[in-house]
Each structure stands twice: as structure tokens, then as C-alpha cells.
Design a protein around this motif. Structure first.
Motif, PDB file in Angstrom:
ATOM      1  N   LEU A  69      -7.612 -18.780   3.359  1.00  0.00           N
ATOM      2  CA  LEU A  69      -7.613 -20.188   3.751  1.00  0.00           C
ATOM      3  C   LEU A  69      -7.072 -21.101   2.654  1.00  0.00           C
ATOM      4  O   LEU A  69      -6.599 -22.194   2.953  1.00  0.00           O
ATOM      5  CB  LEU A  69      -9.035 -20.627   4.129  1.00  0.00           C
ATOM      6  CG  LEU A  69      -9.696 -19.883   5.297  1.00  0.00           C
ATOM      7  CD1 LEU A  69     -11.123 -20.372   5.493  1.00  0.00           C
ATOM      8  CD2 LEU A  69      -8.896 -20.066   6.579  1.00  0.00           C
ATOM      9  N   GLY A  70      -7.179 -20.694   1.405  1.00  0.00           N
ATOM     10  CA  GLY A  70      -6.779 -21.583   0.317  1.00  0.00           C
ATOM     11  C   GLY A  70      -5.655 -21.006  -0.511  1.00  0.00           C
ATOM     12  O   GLY A  70      -5.119 -19.927  -0.244  1.00  0.00           O
ATOM     13  N   GLY A  71      -5.295 -21.758  -1.563  1.00  0.00           N
ATOM     14  CA  GLY A  71      -4.264 -21.328  -2.492  1.00  0.00           C
ATOM     15  C   GLY A  71      -2.894 -21.890  -2.171  1.00  0.00           C
ATOM     16  O   GLY A  71      -2.573 -22.170  -1.019  1.00  0.00           O
ATOM     17  N   LYS A  72      -2.088 -22.034  -3.199  1.00  0.00           N
ATOM     18  CA  LYS A  72      -0.697 -22.464  -3.018  1.00  0.00           C
ATOM     19  C   LYS A  72       0.148 -21.299  -2.501  1.00  0.00           C
ATOM     20  O   LYS A  72       0.914 -21.431  -1.538  1.00  0.00           O
ATOM     21  CB  LYS A  72      -0.133 -22.976  -4.340  1.00  0.00           C
ATOM     22  CG  LYS A  72       1.312 -23.448  -4.261  1.00  0.00           C
ATOM     23  CD  LYS A  72       1.790 -23.976  -5.606  1.00  0.00           C
ATOM     24  CE  LYS A  72       3.231 -24.474  -5.524  1.00  0.00           C
ATOM     25  NZ  LYS A  72       3.696 -24.988  -6.843  1.00  0.00           N
ATOM     26  N   VAL A  73       0.000 -20.134  -3.167  1.00  0.00           N
ATOM     27  CA  VAL A  73       0.644 -18.900  -2.721  1.00  0.00           C
ATOM     28  C   VAL A  73      -0.392 -17.784  -2.789  1.00  0.00           C
ATOM     29  O   VAL A  73      -1.013 -17.566  -3.839  1.00  0.00           O
ATOM     30  CB  VAL A  73       1.857 -18.520  -3.603  1.00  0.00           C
ATOM     31  CG1 VAL A  73       2.396 -17.149  -3.200  1.00  0.00           C
ATOM     32  CG2 VAL A  73       2.948 -19.567  -3.493  1.00  0.00           C
ATOM     33  N   VAL A  74      -0.580 -17.100  -1.682  1.00  0.00           N
ATOM     34  CA  VAL A  74      -1.448 -15.923  -1.643  1.00  0.00           C
ATOM     35  C   VAL A  74      -0.655 -14.795  -1.000  1.00  0.00           C
ATOM     36  O   VAL A  74      -0.147 -14.937   0.113  1.00  0.00           O
ATOM     37  CB  VAL A  74      -2.742 -16.183  -0.850  1.00  0.00           C
ATOM     38  CG1 VAL A  74      -3.562 -14.899  -0.748  1.00  0.00           C
ATOM     39  CG2 VAL A  74      -3.565 -17.287  -1.504  1.00  0.00           C
ATOM     40  N   ARG A  75      -0.524 -13.677  -1.723  1.00  0.00           N
ATOM     41  CA  ARG A  75       0.214 -12.503  -1.228  1.00  0.00           C
ATOM     42  C   ARG A  75      -0.683 -11.283  -1.360  1.00  0.00           C
ATOM     43  O   ARG A  75      -0.990 -10.842  -2.465  1.00  0.00           O
ATOM     44  CB  ARG A  75       1.502 -12.314  -2.031  1.00  0.00           C
ATOM     45  CG  ARG A  75       2.410 -11.167  -1.552  1.00  0.00           C
ATOM     46  CD  ARG A  75       3.599 -11.054  -2.485  1.00  0.00           C
ATOM     47  NE  ARG A  75       4.681 -10.230  -1.948  1.00  0.00           N
ATOM     48  CZ  ARG A  75       4.850  -8.935  -2.220  1.00  0.00           C
ATOM     49  NH1 ARG A  75       3.998  -8.309  -3.016  1.00  0.00           N
ATOM     50  NH2 ARG A  75       5.865  -8.265  -1.695  1.00  0.00           N
ATOM     51  N   LEU A  76      -1.132 -10.753  -0.238  1.00  0.00           N
ATOM     52  CA  LEU A  76      -2.037  -9.613  -0.223  1.00  0.00           C
ATOM     53  C   LEU A  76      -1.378  -8.432   0.477  1.00  0.00           C
ATOM     54  O   LEU A  76      -1.051  -8.523   1.663  1.00  0.00           O
ATOM     55  CB  LEU A  76      -3.351  -9.960   0.494  1.00  0.00           C
ATOM     56  CG  LEU A  76      -4.199 -11.096  -0.093  1.00  0.00           C
ATOM     57  CD1 LEU A  76      -5.462 -11.284   0.730  1.00  0.00           C
ATOM     58  CD2 LEU A  76      -4.561 -10.804  -1.537  1.00  0.00           C
ATOM     59  N   ASN A  77      -1.182  -7.344  -0.244  1.00  0.00           N
ATOM     60  CA  ASN A  77      -0.661  -6.112   0.326  1.00  0.00           C
ATOM     61  C   ASN A  77      -1.800  -5.111   0.461  1.00  0.00           C
ATOM     62  O   ASN A  77      -2.507  -4.846  -0.516  1.00  0.00           O
ATOM     63  CB  ASN A  77       0.432  -5.513  -0.561  1.00  0.00           C
ATOM     64  CG  ASN A  77       1.719  -6.305  -0.514  1.00  0.00           C
ATOM     65  OD1 ASN A  77       1.789  -7.337   0.137  1.00  0.00           O
ATOM     66  ND2 ASN A  77       2.733  -5.827  -1.205  1.00  0.00           N
ATOM     67  N   THR A  78      -1.967  -4.552   1.642  1.00  0.00           N
ATOM     68  CA  THR A  78      -3.035  -3.589   1.892  1.00  0.00           C
ATOM     69  C   THR A  78      -2.432  -2.281   2.380  1.00  0.00           C
ATOM     70  O   THR A  78      -1.675  -2.274   3.351  1.00  0.00           O
ATOM     71  CB  THR A  78      -4.019  -4.120   2.953  1.00  0.00           C
ATOM     72  OG1 THR A  78      -4.577  -5.359   2.499  1.00  0.00           O
ATOM     73  CG2 THR A  78      -5.133  -3.120   3.199  1.00  0.00           C
ATOM     74  N   SER A  79      -2.755  -1.187   1.708  1.00  0.00           N
ATOM     75  CA  SER A  79      -2.295   0.147   2.104  1.00  0.00           C
ATOM     76  C   SER A  79      -3.501   1.050   2.297  1.00  0.00           C
ATOM     77  O   SER A  79      -4.382   1.107   1.436  1.00  0.00           O
ATOM     78  CB  SER A  79      -1.374   0.754   1.039  1.00  0.00           C
ATOM     79  OG  SER A  79      -0.222  -0.035   0.843  1.00  0.00           O
ATOM     80  N   VAL A  80      -3.533   1.766   3.413  1.00  0.00           N
ATOM     81  CA  VAL A  80      -4.641   2.674   3.710  1.00  0.00           C
ATOM     82  C   VAL A  80      -4.080   4.046   4.051  1.00  0.00           C
ATOM     83  O   VAL A  80      -3.234   4.166   4.940  1.00  0.00           O
ATOM     84  CB  VAL A  80      -5.495   2.168   4.884  1.00  0.00           C
ATOM     85  CG1 VAL A  80      -6.638   3.137   5.170  1.00  0.00           C
ATOM     86  CG2 VAL A  80      -6.047   0.778   4.588  1.00  0.00           C
ATOM     87  N   ALA A  81      -4.550   5.074   3.347  1.00  0.00           N
ATOM     88  CA  ALA A  81      -4.171   6.451   3.642  1.00  0.00           C
ATOM     89  C   ALA A  81      -5.338   7.144   4.335  1.00  0.00           C
ATOM     90  O   ALA A  81      -6.420   7.282   3.754  1.00  0.00           O
ATOM     91  CB  ALA A  81      -3.804   7.186   2.365  1.00  0.00           C
ATOM     92  N   LEU A  82      -5.122   7.545   5.589  1.00  0.00           N
ATOM     93  CA  LEU A  82      -6.125   8.321   6.312  1.00  0.00           C
ATOM     94  C   LEU A  82      -5.903   9.786   5.946  1.00  0.00           C
ATOM     95  O   LEU A  82      -5.170  10.513   6.615  1.00  0.00           O
ATOM     96  CB  LEU A  82      -6.017   8.073   7.809  1.00  0.00           C
ATOM     97  CG  LEU A  82      -6.351   6.621   8.206  1.00  0.00           C
ATOM     98  CD1 LEU A  82      -5.101   5.904   8.693  1.00  0.00           C
ATOM     99  CD2 LEU A  82      -7.426   6.570   9.261  1.00  0.00           C
ATOM    100  N   ALA A  83      -6.534  10.189   4.838  1.00  0.00           N
ATOM    101  CA  ALA A  83      -6.235  11.476   4.220  1.00  0.00           C
ATOM    102  C   ALA A  83      -7.106  12.610   4.738  1.00  0.00           C
ATOM    103  O   ALA A  83      -6.783  13.782   4.510  1.00  0.00           O
ATOM    104  CB  ALA A  83      -6.390  11.363   2.705  1.00  0.00           C
ATOM    105  N   GLY A  84      -8.222  12.291   5.408  1.00  0.00           N
ATOM    106  CA  GLY A  84      -9.114  13.315   5.920  1.00  0.00           C
ATOM    107  C   GLY A  84      -9.172  13.291   7.437  1.00  0.00           C
ATOM    108  O   GLY A  84      -9.157  12.222   8.060  1.00  0.00           O
ATOM    109  N   GLU A  85      -9.250  14.448   8.040  1.00  0.00           N
ATOM    110  CA  GLU A  85      -9.266  14.540   9.500  1.00  0.00           C
ATOM    111  C   GLU A  85     -10.439  13.745  10.079  1.00  0.00           C
ATOM    112  O   GLU A  85     -11.548  13.777   9.556  1.00  0.00           O
ATOM    113  CB  GLU A  85      -9.371  16.002   9.931  1.00  0.00           C
ATOM    114  CG  GLU A  85      -9.282  16.207  11.438  1.00  0.00           C
ATOM    115  CD  GLU A  85      -9.174  17.671  11.829  1.00  0.00           C
ATOM    116  OE1 GLU A  85      -9.112  17.951  13.042  1.00  0.00           O
ATOM    117  OE2 GLU A  85      -9.137  18.521  10.923  1.00  0.00           O
ATOM    118  N   GLY A  86     -10.162  13.031  11.168  1.00  0.00           N
ATOM    119  CA  GLY A  86     -11.200  12.275  11.854  1.00  0.00           C
ATOM    120  C   GLY A  86     -11.517  10.919  11.257  1.00  0.00           C
ATOM    121  O   GLY A  86     -12.434  10.226  11.710  1.00  0.00           O
TER     122      GLY A  86
END
Length: 410
Positions: A225-242
Motif C-alpha cells: 500500500l505504501g512506498g514510492k517504489v516497491v518491487r517484490l519478486n517471489t519464487s516458489v519451488a515445489l520440490a517435494g511430491e504433493g
């Protein structure tokens, strides 16, 4: 795309989505990318990346001049004020030395900003939850900037069979570069909520990387909601079965704000599930939001079930929303895969309907925006955060109304 010129609505469903939206070609029903998202460089060495100029694929929307301090190996000596509650048994919050922090991260940074954050942070703060620990109440941690130049490295380490909800709020001001590692062990569950309510001059560039073990569950909510510039990168590795991941995002950009969210869901193991839902509202001159959602289904990830959705609501002229969903598939043996993206202007007919029933323009706008965000807010699962967000969104709308009144007076 400039939403002042037209309204863009796209809807892409199932694994047979138009190849133009996945940057590749179809071969026997499977999408073969021109270059895999997984091929991007990862390194703890900032110099391995060089200094980006904004023409690179993962930087092309970002205001490079504004974030330049967070790409430099100079600076970062400032600090944040931490507000950490009394922690229950089985939960620790400790400082980890620099070399050990890198070894305990689930992977190396994926861009120069996060590599610089690690290099300049002199270690990491780790929130650890012991295996089998069931934490009943949310753990709420506050981080407040004092207007200084800061780098940070955070570790969330969730042991096998543990369950917890963690909320991290960011307030105050400053230039903050950050790298966050989230390790969710086998059959563990984490509800992680990251709330960005910075002051109007703050600059925040962050990369969050997560790895899920067998039958692990991650619910990740991002609120900006705030900030002049906000850059968020999210990476998720589903490394285990299920394993399963549910990613939710809510953002509201007003005049002069740039809010950017890039996501990468990497289906490594078979029979995993991912859901991504991000919604944003924009109002005011030069308000700019960017959402990029990349999903990779690797050859070994048979039985994958994935879907990503992005919706943007433009409340006034002068705002711009960029939305780019990408789907990369290396196996045809999947349960389902698809994505959808839509950007639209505030509905004048809806406003007329509400106004004709005696509702003021400000109240009508509030009702529409509240309805737009309501289902997403309920997904956060933390009552205090949900109530606070409704108050914050109302405050954003009041600021928009105030700016519009001032412009009308001029």
C-alpha cells in the motif's frame, strides 16, 4: 499498456493457451519455450549479474534511476527498528553469521539487488520453528525504517510437521534492499503475510525465494500500500511430491507510486498444486503497477494442477497497469494449467446505479473497491490484519477523493 487509452481484458485458460503469451511454440500439445524461465542466473556474487540498465527482461518495467542505490555495493550501513513479540516454545529469532546464512538459504539470489542485499547485510535474521511445533496464534513482527539506507537477509525455517502463521509489517521510511529465504519442511504448513505500508518516500526492492518439501503447504500473502517504489519478486519451488502453494496479493497504487510484483512458481516434483491470485487498484497521475506471473511445469512434474489470476481496477485517468502471465509446460501429463489477466476501468454504469439510490460518489467508490478486494482479504486468515487493511484501503480512497477535489478546485 496505458489504461487511460483503453481497457485491456484477456483470459487464457488451460494448457493450450496461446503460445504468444508463453513465449514459446507448441509441439504435440506441449508448450516449448524459446528460453526457460529457470535458465536465469542465480548467484550470491553481485558482480556476476553486472549492473542492469533496464533493458533486461526482468528489469524492463522498473524505474532504474530510483532504485539505483540498491544496486550499488556502497551503502547499506543503516538499520531498522525491530518489534519482535515474546515467542512461544519451539520458536526462535536469532542472528546467523554471513557465511552460514548463505548456506542455509534455499537458493542463491536471482538478481543483482538481492545479491547486494546479502553481501551488505553482514548476516541474516532467522525465524525458526522446530519440527512438530504447532503455533496457535499469529507471530507478528514489525520492521520500521528510520530513513536510512539498509540491506537485509531474512530466513524463515519451518521444521517438518510444524504449523505457524507469521506476519511481517514494514513501516517508516528508507532505502531497503532485501533477500528472504523460506524453507518449509516435509508436511509442514506456513501462512506468511508480508505487509508493505511504507511512508511515501520509501524505496523497497526484495526477492523472496521459497522451497517446499514433500506434502508441505505455503500460503503467502503480499499486501503493498505504501512506498514510492516497491518491487517484490517471489519464487516458489515445489520440490517435494504433493506440495501446495497458494499465493495472494493485494496492492493499491496512487499518484506517483510504482508497485511491481513478479512471481515464479516452479513445479519440480509431481502431483503438486499452485494457485496465484493478485488484485490491484490504481488511482492518480503516473500511478503504475506491474504484475508478472511465470509458471514452469518441469518434465518430471506430472499430475501438476496450477492456475494464476491477476485483476486490476483503474479508478482514474493517468494510471497504468501492466499484467503479464506466462505458462511454460514441459510435460503433457498434467491435471490442469491455466492463467487469466484483466485490467479494466471503474464502471461508470455501476457508479450511476449507486448514485441514483442516494449514495454519494465517495461512498459508492468505497463500496466498489471494498467488494473488489473483499474475497482476497478474507484469504489472509489473520483477523487483525484483515480489519487493518479495510481501514487502510478506506484511507487510500479518501486520499484519492481529496486529490480529485483539489484538482477540481484548481
Amino acid at each position: 499498456m496505458s489504461t487511460t487509452e483503453q481497457s485491456l481484458v484477456t483470459d487464457h485458460s488451460q494448457a493450450t493457451a496461446d503460445a504468444a503469451h508463453v513465449h514459446g511454440q507448441k509441439y504435440n500439445g506441449t508448450i516449448v519455450p524459446d528460453k526457460s524461465r529457470a535458465e536465469r542466473l542465480m548467484s550470491f556474487d553481485p558482480e556476476a549479474f553486472g549492473v542492469p540498465n533496464g533493458r533486461e527482461e526482468n528489469w524492463r518495467f522498473t524505474p532504474m534511476r530510483t532504485i539505483a542505490p540498491l544496486l550499488s555495493l556502497d551503502g547499506g550501513e543503516g538499520g531498522l527498528v525491530w518489534d519482535v513479540p515474546t515467542l512461544p516454545q519451539g520458536v526462535t529469532f536469532t542472528n546467523v553469521p554471513a557465511g552460514e546464512a548463505s548456506l542455509r538459504s534455499v537458493r542463491a539470489p536471482g538478481d543483482r539487488a538481492s545479491a547486494v542485499a546479502v553481501a551488505r547485510s553482514n548476516g541474516a535474521m532467522s525465524l525458526g520453528i522446530a519440527p512438530g511445533t504447532q503455533v496457535a496464534e499469529p507471530i507478528v513482527i514489525g520492521m520500521s525504517g528510520k530513513g536510512e539506507d539498509v540491506r537485509g537477509h531474512l530466513l524463515f525455517e519451518i521444521g517438518a510437521g510444524a504449523e505457524a502463521t507469521v506476519v511481517v509489517t514494514r513501516t517508516g521510511s528508507g532505502n531497503y534492499g532485501e533477500f528472504v529465504s523460506v524453507d518449509v519442511g516435509e508436511n509442514a504448513g506456513l501462512n506468511l503475510v508480508l505487509v508493505q505500508q511504507w511512508e511515501a518516500d520509501a524505496i523497497h526492492v526484495s526477492e523472496v525465494v521459497a522451497k517446499l518439501g514433500r506434502d508441505a503447504r505455503l500460503r503467502g500473502s503480499v499486501v503493498t500500500l505504501g512506498g514510492k517504489v516497491v518491487r517484490l519478486n517471489t519464487s516458489v519451488a515445489l520440490a517435494g511430491e504433493g506440495a501446495r502453494v497458494d499465493l495472494f496479493g493485494l496492492y493499491f497504487a496512487d499518484s506517483g507510486q510504482h508497485q511491481e510484483h513478479q512471481l515464479f512458481v516452479d513445479h519440480v516434483a509431481p502431483h503438486c498444486t499452485s494457485r496465484v491470485t493478485y488484485k490491484g487498484a490504481l488511482a492518480g497521475a503516473k500511478a503504475h503497477t506491474v504484475w508478472i506471473g511465470d509458471v514452469l511445469i518441469r518434465a518430471a512434474a506430472e499430475g501438476t494442477d496450477t492456475y494464476e489470476l491477476n485483476r486490476n481496477l483503474v479508478l482514474s485517468d493517468g494510471a497504468r497497469a501492466d499484467s503479464v502471465p506466462n505458462l511454460e509446460i514441459e510435460t503433457g501429463e498434467i491435471a490442469g494449467a491455466g492463467h487469466a489477466s484483466a485490467t479494466g476501468r471503474f464502471d461508470d454504469e455501476q457508479m450511476f446505479y449507486l448514485r441514483s439510490r442516494g449514495i454519494s460518489e465517495a461512498q459508492a467508490r468505497r463500496l466498489v473497491v471494498r467488494g473488489f478486494f473483499a474475497d482476497l482479504i478474507r484469504e489472509i486468515g489473520v483477523e487483525s490484519v484483515e480489519k487493518g487493511l479495510m481501514v487502510a484501503i478506506d484511507a487510500e480512497l479518501e486520499q484519492v477523493a481529496s486529490e480529485q477535489r483539489a484538482a477540481g478546485e484548481e
